[in-house]
Design a protein around this motif. Structure first.
Motif, PDB file in Angstrom:
ATOM      1  N   PRO A  16       0.498  -0.984   0.508  1.00  0.00           N
ATOM      2  CA  PRO A  16       0.028   0.078  -0.169  1.00  0.00           C
ATOM      3  C   PRO A  16       0.962   1.510   0.102  1.00  0.00           C
ATOM      4  N   TRP A  17       0.454   2.415  -0.735  1.00  0.00           N
ATOM      5  CA  TRP A  17       1.144   3.307  -0.886  1.00  0.00           C
ATOM      6  C   TRP A  17       0.480   4.663   0.710  1.00  0.00           C
ATOM      7  N   GLN A  18       2.237   4.983   0.866  1.00  0.00           N
ATOM      8  CA  GLN A  18       1.886   5.930   1.815  1.00  0.00           C
ATOM      9  C   GLN A  18       3.718   6.669   1.885  1.00  0.00           C
ATOM     10  N   ASP A  19       2.393   8.218   2.393  1.00  0.00           N
ATOM     11  CA  ASP A  19       3.418   8.934   1.210  1.00  0.00           C
ATOM     12  C   ASP A  19       4.717   9.550   1.921  1.00  0.00           C
ATOM     13  N   ARG A  20       4.906   8.122   3.170  1.00  0.00           N
ATOM     14  CA  ARG A  20       6.659   8.545   3.409  1.00  0.00           C
ATOM     15  C   ARG A  20       7.566   7.907   2.325  1.00  0.00           C
ATOM     16  N   HIS A  21       6.777   6.859   1.779  1.00  0.00           N
ATOM     17  CA  HIS A  21       7.769   6.257   0.701  1.00  0.00           C
ATOM     18  C   HIS A  21       8.015   7.383  -0.666  1.00  0.00           C
ATOM     19  N   ALA A  22       7.008   8.470   0.113  1.00  0.00           N
ATOM     20  CA  ALA A  22       7.810  10.093  -1.955  1.00  0.00           C
ATOM     21  C   ALA A  22       8.918   9.703  -2.442  1.00  0.00           C
ATOM     22  N   VAL A  23       9.749  10.073  -1.255  1.00  0.00           N
ATOM     23  CA  VAL A  23      10.788  10.267  -1.872  1.00  0.00           C
ATOM     24  C   VAL A  23      12.051   9.147  -2.403  1.00  0.00           C
ATOM     25  N   GLY A  24      11.651   8.071  -1.524  1.00  0.00           N
ATOM     26  CA  GLY A  24      12.368   6.552  -2.019  1.00  0.00           C
ATOM     27  C   GLY A  24      12.261   6.741  -3.544  1.00  0.00           C
ATOM     28  N   PHE A  25      10.486   6.935  -4.353  1.00  0.00           N
ATOM     29  CA  PHE A  25      10.164   6.540  -5.006  1.00  0.00           C
ATOM     30  C   PHE A  25      11.002   7.580  -6.049  1.00  0.00           C
ATOM     31  N   PHE A  26      10.600   8.735  -5.831  1.00  0.00           N
ATOM     32  CA  PHE A  26      11.459   9.127  -6.796  1.00  0.00           C
ATOM     33  C   PHE A  26      13.279   8.750  -7.569  1.00  0.00           C
ATOM     34  N   GLU A  27      13.868   8.478  -5.803  1.00  0.00           N
ATOM     35  CA  GLU A  27      14.659   7.997  -6.480  1.00  0.00           C
ATOM     36  C   GLU A  27      14.401   7.175  -7.170  1.00  0.00           C
ATOM     37  N   MET A  28      14.215   6.231  -6.848  1.00  0.00           N
ATOM     38  CA  MET A  28      13.373   4.446  -7.788  1.00  0.00           C
ATOM     39  C   MET A  28      13.823   5.634  -9.548  1.00  0.00           C
ATOM     40  N   ASN A  29      12.607   6.263  -9.827  1.00  0.00           N
ATOM     41  CA  ASN A  29      12.087   6.806 -10.480  1.00  0.00           C
ATOM     42  C   ASN A  29      13.700   7.963 -11.434  1.00  0.00           C
ATOM     43  N   ALA A  30      14.049   8.623 -10.338  1.00  0.00           N
ATOM     44  CA  ALA A  30      15.300   8.585 -11.305  1.00  0.00           C
ATOM     45  C   ALA A  30      16.257   7.602 -11.471  1.00  0.00           C
TER      46      ALA A  30
END
Length: 283
Positions: free
Chosen positions: A194-208
């Motif tokens: 499940p998505w949680q707001d605290r995943h945002a920075v890590g998600f961008f890191e993977m995206n980049a």
């Protein structure tokens, strides 16, 4: 026994996502060596991840062998996650809302977020690694410039639509297999939780990392430099993820389709899918 760390939990989630994505049937042997190769990690941290899988009933022991049991079962919540991950996301959001202004001094951040110095320092370090903040020894930390206007974001998207698909069409394009395995496991892990707001920075890191890694397959450093520059510009906006779980999961599925096409030996198809992704994702 060494307590499970965030890395061990992440590897366990990635392994579970792999079993589900490949519809691995129960009873299939699960070996350290094979799973470590699939996830592009060493066997030492994987052993702890396998213990988590066994504790959750996802795998089971039969004699000296480990077999897949039920990959649909949930893993235990990671209670050891570094609070710096949550703080980093909160700092980016506060900056976007205008409640956190430059310069950023550790003492002020400690008071603002009621966090100890060590957590604040780790959060700043994580943001610095992604190019979101930079340190001036005399004035503290500063957020990097980003894409603040609608005109800038539209222009950046048009540039990426020309740039990134073209990298996939460079002569001799070669996708690194280790990069592809790592990205596939990471994206499937996001889809499995499940998505949680605290995943945002890590998600961008993977995206980049995904977009940079695609460009790296071109073997052309000018493509890589340009994609990484765009990653830095969109870091603040995308690390403050406000598009919800649905868009995060859609982005992961679009990335996986690009990988599928490249692994099938069709860069033109991958380039077309990347165009579709960039259009649907925006900047």
């Amino acid at each position: 026994m060494i307590p499970a760390t965030p890395l061990h939990h992440e590897l366990a989630r990635a392994a579970r996502a792999l079993f589900l994505a490949e519809a691995t049937p129960p009873g299939t042997p699960v070996t350290e060596a094979a799973l470590a190769a699939r996830l592009s990690v060493s066997r030492t941290p994987l052993r702890a991840a396998l213990r988590l899988l066994e504790q959750a009933g996802i795998t089971r022991r039969e004699g000296r062998a480990t077999l897949l049991a039920d990959p649909t079962r949930d893993l235990p919540e990671d209670t050891t996650r570094d609070p710096a991950e949550t703080l980093a996301a909160e700092m980016v959001r506060a900056h976007g809302e205008g409640t956190l202004q430059d310069p950023l001094r550790e003492a002020d951040l400690m008071r603002h977020f009621a966090q100890p110095r060590g957590v604040v320092a780790r959060a700043l370090g994580q943001l610095a690694k992604l190019g979101m903040v930079a340190r001036n020894p005399a004035q503290g930390w500063h957020f990097a410039p980003g894409l603040t206007s609608a005109e800038d974001r539209a222009a950046a998207q048009r540039f990426r639509l020309v740039l990134e698909p073209a990298a996939l069409l460079e002569p001799g394009y070669r996708l690194d297999p280790g990069f592809a395995r790592s990205m596939r496991a990471g994206h499937e892990a996001v889809l499995a939780r499940p998505w949680q707001d605290r995943h945002a920075v890590g998600f961008f890191e993977m995206n980049a990392a995904f977009h940079s890694g695609l460009a790296a397959g071109s073997g052309n450093r000018f493509f890589v430099d340009a994609v990484e520059a765009q990653n830095r510009l969109r870091a603040l906006r995308n690390a403050d993820w406000r598009f919800g779980e649905e868009r995060a999961h859609a982005s992961c599925r679009e990335h996986l389709r690009v990988l599928d096409a490249l692994e099938a030996g069709s860069p033109p198809r991958a380039a077309a899918l990347l165009v579709e992704h960039l259009v649907s994702a925006g900047i």
